[in-house]
Design a protein around this motif. Structure first.
Motif, PDB file in Angstrom:
ATOM      1  N   SER A   3      61.676 -13.958  13.664  1.00  0.00           N
ATOM      2  CA  SER A   3      60.224 -14.049  13.750  1.00  0.00           C
ATOM      3  C   SER A   3      59.821 -15.443  14.209  1.00  0.00           C
ATOM      4  O   SER A   3      60.485 -16.427  13.918  1.00  0.00           O
ATOM      5  CB  SER A   3      59.599 -13.747  12.385  1.00  0.00           C
ATOM      6  OG  SER A   3      60.088 -14.652  11.423  1.00  0.00           O
ATOM      7  N   ILE A   4      58.715 -15.482  14.941  1.00  0.00           N
ATOM      8  CA  ILE A   4      58.196 -16.734  15.475  1.00  0.00           C
ATOM      9  C   ILE A   4      56.696 -16.783  15.208  1.00  0.00           C
ATOM     10  O   ILE A   4      55.982 -15.805  15.452  1.00  0.00           O
ATOM     11  CB  ILE A   4      58.446 -16.854  16.991  1.00  0.00           C
ATOM     12  CG1 ILE A   4      59.937 -16.923  17.285  1.00  0.00           C
ATOM     13  CG2 ILE A   4      57.731 -18.080  17.574  1.00  0.00           C
ATOM     14  CD1 ILE A   4      60.283 -16.909  18.771  1.00  0.00           C
ATOM     15  N   VAL A   5      56.234 -17.939  14.723  1.00  0.00           N
ATOM     16  CA  VAL A   5      54.800 -18.197  14.619  1.00  0.00           C
ATOM     17  C   VAL A   5      54.299 -18.578  15.998  1.00  0.00           C
ATOM     18  O   VAL A   5      54.938 -19.375  16.693  1.00  0.00           O
ATOM     19  CB  VAL A   5      54.513 -19.359  13.651  1.00  0.00           C
ATOM     20  CG1 VAL A   5      53.057 -19.801  13.751  1.00  0.00           C
ATOM     21  CG2 VAL A   5      54.829 -18.979  12.227  1.00  0.00           C
ATOM     22  N   VAL A   6      53.170 -18.024  16.370  1.00  0.00           N
ATOM     23  CA  VAL A   6      52.512 -18.435  17.606  1.00  0.00           C
ATOM     24  C   VAL A   6      51.137 -18.975  17.253  1.00  0.00           C
ATOM     25  O   VAL A   6      50.332 -18.287  16.631  1.00  0.00           O
ATOM     26  CB  VAL A   6      52.396 -17.277  18.620  1.00  0.00           C
ATOM     27  CG1 VAL A   6      51.578 -17.705  19.841  1.00  0.00           C
ATOM     28  CG2 VAL A   6      53.781 -16.807  19.058  1.00  0.00           C
ATOM     29  N   TYR A   7      50.909 -20.231  17.633  1.00  0.00           N
ATOM     30  CA  TYR A   7      49.594 -20.855  17.520  1.00  0.00           C
ATOM     31  C   TYR A   7      48.927 -20.746  18.877  1.00  0.00           C
ATOM     32  O   TYR A   7      49.548 -21.054  19.901  1.00  0.00           O
ATOM     33  CB  TYR A   7      49.707 -22.339  17.170  1.00  0.00           C
ATOM     34  CG  TYR A   7      50.389 -22.674  15.871  1.00  0.00           C
ATOM     35  CD1 TYR A   7      50.211 -21.912  14.719  1.00  0.00           C
ATOM     36  CD2 TYR A   7      51.208 -23.792  15.788  1.00  0.00           C
ATOM     37  CE1 TYR A   7      50.831 -22.262  13.527  1.00  0.00           C
ATOM     38  CE2 TYR A   7      51.826 -24.153  14.602  1.00  0.00           C
ATOM     39  CZ  TYR A   7      51.635 -23.384  13.477  1.00  0.00           C
ATOM     40  OH  TYR A   7      52.254 -23.741  12.311  1.00  0.00           O
ATOM     41  N   MET A  94      52.379 -18.642   7.098  1.00  0.00           N
ATOM     42  CA  MET A  94      52.882 -18.324   8.435  1.00  0.00           C
ATOM     43  C   MET A  94      54.265 -18.925   8.665  1.00  0.00           C
ATOM     44  O   MET A  94      55.174 -18.232   9.128  1.00  0.00           O
ATOM     45  CB  MET A  94      51.887 -18.786   9.504  1.00  0.00           C
ATOM     46  CG  MET A  94      50.642 -17.927   9.579  1.00  0.00           C
ATOM     47  SD  MET A  94      49.277 -18.634  10.524  1.00  0.00           S
ATOM     48  CE  MET A  94      49.998 -18.944  12.111  1.00  0.00           C
ATOM     49  N   VAL A  95      54.442 -20.194   8.343  1.00  0.00           N
ATOM     50  CA  VAL A  95      55.742 -20.817   8.607  1.00  0.00           C
ATOM     51  C   VAL A  95      56.801 -20.366   7.608  1.00  0.00           C
ATOM     52  O   VAL A  95      57.984 -20.368   7.940  1.00  0.00           O
ATOM     53  CB  VAL A  95      55.678 -22.353   8.706  1.00  0.00           C
ATOM     54  CG1 VAL A  95      54.838 -22.781   9.902  1.00  0.00           C
ATOM     55  CG2 VAL A  95      55.204 -22.996   7.443  1.00  0.00           C
ATOM     56  N   GLN A  96      56.390 -19.942   6.413  1.00  0.00           N
ATOM     57  CA  GLN A  96      57.359 -19.382   5.462  1.00  0.00           C
ATOM     58  C   GLN A  96      57.998 -18.122   6.021  1.00  0.00           C
ATOM     59  O   GLN A  96      59.156 -17.828   5.735  1.00  0.00           O
ATOM     60  CB  GLN A  96      56.677 -19.009   4.142  1.00  0.00           C
ATOM     61  CG  GLN A  96      56.470 -20.129   3.180  1.00  0.00           C
ATOM     62  CD  GLN A  96      55.909 -19.582   1.876  1.00  0.00           C
ATOM     63  OE1 GLN A  96      54.988 -18.775   1.854  1.00  0.00           O
ATOM     64  NE2 GLN A  96      56.506 -20.020   0.787  1.00  0.00           N
ATOM     65  N   LEU A  97      57.245 -17.384   6.817  1.00  0.00           N
ATOM     66  CA  LEU A  97      57.702 -16.106   7.352  1.00  0.00           C
ATOM     67  C   LEU A  97      58.450 -16.229   8.678  1.00  0.00           C
ATOM     68  O   LEU A  97      58.891 -15.228   9.227  1.00  0.00           O
ATOM     69  CB  LEU A  97      56.498 -15.174   7.553  1.00  0.00           C
ATOM     70  CG  LEU A  97      55.728 -14.774   6.305  1.00  0.00           C
ATOM     71  CD1 LEU A  97      54.436 -14.042   6.683  1.00  0.00           C
ATOM     72  CD2 LEU A  97      56.593 -13.910   5.391  1.00  0.00           C
ATOM     73  N   SER A  98      58.608 -17.452   9.189  1.00  0.00           N
ATOM     74  CA  SER A  98      59.109 -17.594  10.561  1.00  0.00           C
ATOM     75  C   SER A  98      60.389 -18.403  10.664  1.00  0.00           C
ATOM     76  O   SER A  98      60.785 -19.103   9.750  1.00  0.00           O
ATOM     77  CB  SER A  98      58.040 -18.252  11.426  1.00  0.00           C
ATOM     78  OG  SER A  98      58.029 -19.641  11.192  1.00  0.00           O
ATOM     79  N   LYS A  99      60.988 -18.335  11.855  1.00  0.00           N
ATOM     80  CA  LYS A  99      62.175 -19.121  12.206  1.00  0.00           C
ATOM     81  C   LYS A  99      61.896 -20.041  13.383  1.00  0.00           C
ATOM     82  O   LYS A  99      62.815 -20.552  14.005  1.00  0.00           O
ATOM     83  CB  LYS A  99      63.334 -18.187  12.556  1.00  0.00           C
ATOM     84  CG  LYS A  99      63.788 -17.317  11.417  1.00  0.00           C
ATOM     85  CD  LYS A  99      64.240 -18.138  10.241  1.00  0.00           C
ATOM     86  CE  LYS A  99      65.717 -18.253  10.162  1.00  0.00           C
ATOM     87  NZ  LYS A  99      66.183 -19.099   9.076  1.00  0.00           N
ATOM     88  N   GLY A 100      60.638 -20.246  13.698  1.00  0.00           N
ATOM     89  CA  GLY A 100      60.277 -21.135  14.790  1.00  0.00           C
ATOM     90  C   GLY A 100      58.792 -21.049  15.078  1.00  0.00           C
ATOM     91  O   GLY A 100      58.116 -20.135  14.616  1.00  0.00           O
TER      92      GLY A 100
END
Length: 183
Positions: A3-7, A94-100
Motif C-alpha cells: 500500500s502507498i499513501v498518495v498526497y 494514513m502512514v500507519q497503513l502504508s509502505k511508502g
C-alpha cells in the motif's frame, strides 16, 4: 509494495497533465496490486486517483476527518473508509497503513502532509520512502528552496536526500520498489 499513501490536491488544477498523472498512477497501482491509502475525498486529483484505482480493479482506503465527511466531500464508493476526529489523526493513520508515500501536485494541504512526513522521517518516526512526483516541473521552485536550505546550513544533506524525486509515475513507483529492495 502492499500500500502507498498518495498526497495530492482536492482540486483538479488548471493543466490537464496533472489529472492525467493521477489517472496513470491509479491505473499502475491497481495493476501492481498496490492499495491506495489517501485522504478520502471524492474531488480533484484525490478523487481522480481513487476512481482510477477502483476502475482498474484495485483497492482504496480513505481516511477522512468527520468534519470533512459532514461537508459531503468524502468519496462514496471506496473499498474501505476510516473516520477520524482531526487532521493529525488522519495523517498518522494514513502512514500507519502504508509502505511508502507519493506526492502529486497540490496546494497547502499537500505541502503540509509532505513536509510533516519528511520531518517524521528525519526524526525516525517514519521509515518508508517518500517520493515527490514532479509532474510538469510543478515542484521545481520548492526543490530549489530545499537546496538553498542545504546551502545555507538549515537542512543537512542526508535529510535533503530523504525526499526522492521523480518526473514520471513509472519513475516514482520504481523508486519505492528500489527503496524496499535495498532494505
Amino acid at each position: 509494495m502492499h500500500s502507498i499513501v498518495v498526497y495530492c490536491a482536492s482540486s483538479p488544477g488548471t493543466n490537464p497533465v496533472y489529472k492525467d498523472a493521477a489517472v496513470e498512477l491509479g491505473e499502475k497501482m491497481a495493476g501492481y496490486n498496490v492499495r491506495l491509502i489517501y485522504g478520502g475525498g471524492g474531488f480533484g486529483l484525490m478523487g481522480t486517483v481513487a476512481d482510477s484505482v477502483l476502475r482498474n480493479g484495485g483497492e482504496v482506503t480513505g481516511v477522512i476527518p468527520n468534519f470533512l465527511a459532514d461537508l459531503e466531500v468524502a468519496h462514496q464508493t471506496l473499498t474501505e473508509i476510516h473516520f477520524v476526529e482531526t487532521m493529525h489523526e488522519r495523517k498518522f493513520k494514513m502512514v500507519q497503513l502504508s509502505k511508502g508515500v507519493i506526492a502529486l501536485p497540490g496546494g497547502y494541504g499537500t505541502y503540509d502532509e509532505l513536509f510533516e512526513i519528511l520531518a517524521w522521517r528525519q526524526l525516525k518516526l517514519y521509515d518508508g520512502p517518500i517520493v515527490l512526483l514532479n509532474i510538469n516541473g510543478y515542484y521545481d521552485l520548492m526543490l530549489q528552496q530545499l537546496d538553498r536550505g542545504v546551502q545555507d546550513g538549515f537542512i543537512k544533506p542526508e535529510n535533503r536526500d530523504l525526499l526522492l524525486v521523480a518526473d514520471t509515475v513509472d519513475e516514482g513507483l520504481a523508486l519505492i520498489q528500489q527503496f524496499w529492495e535495498a532494505v
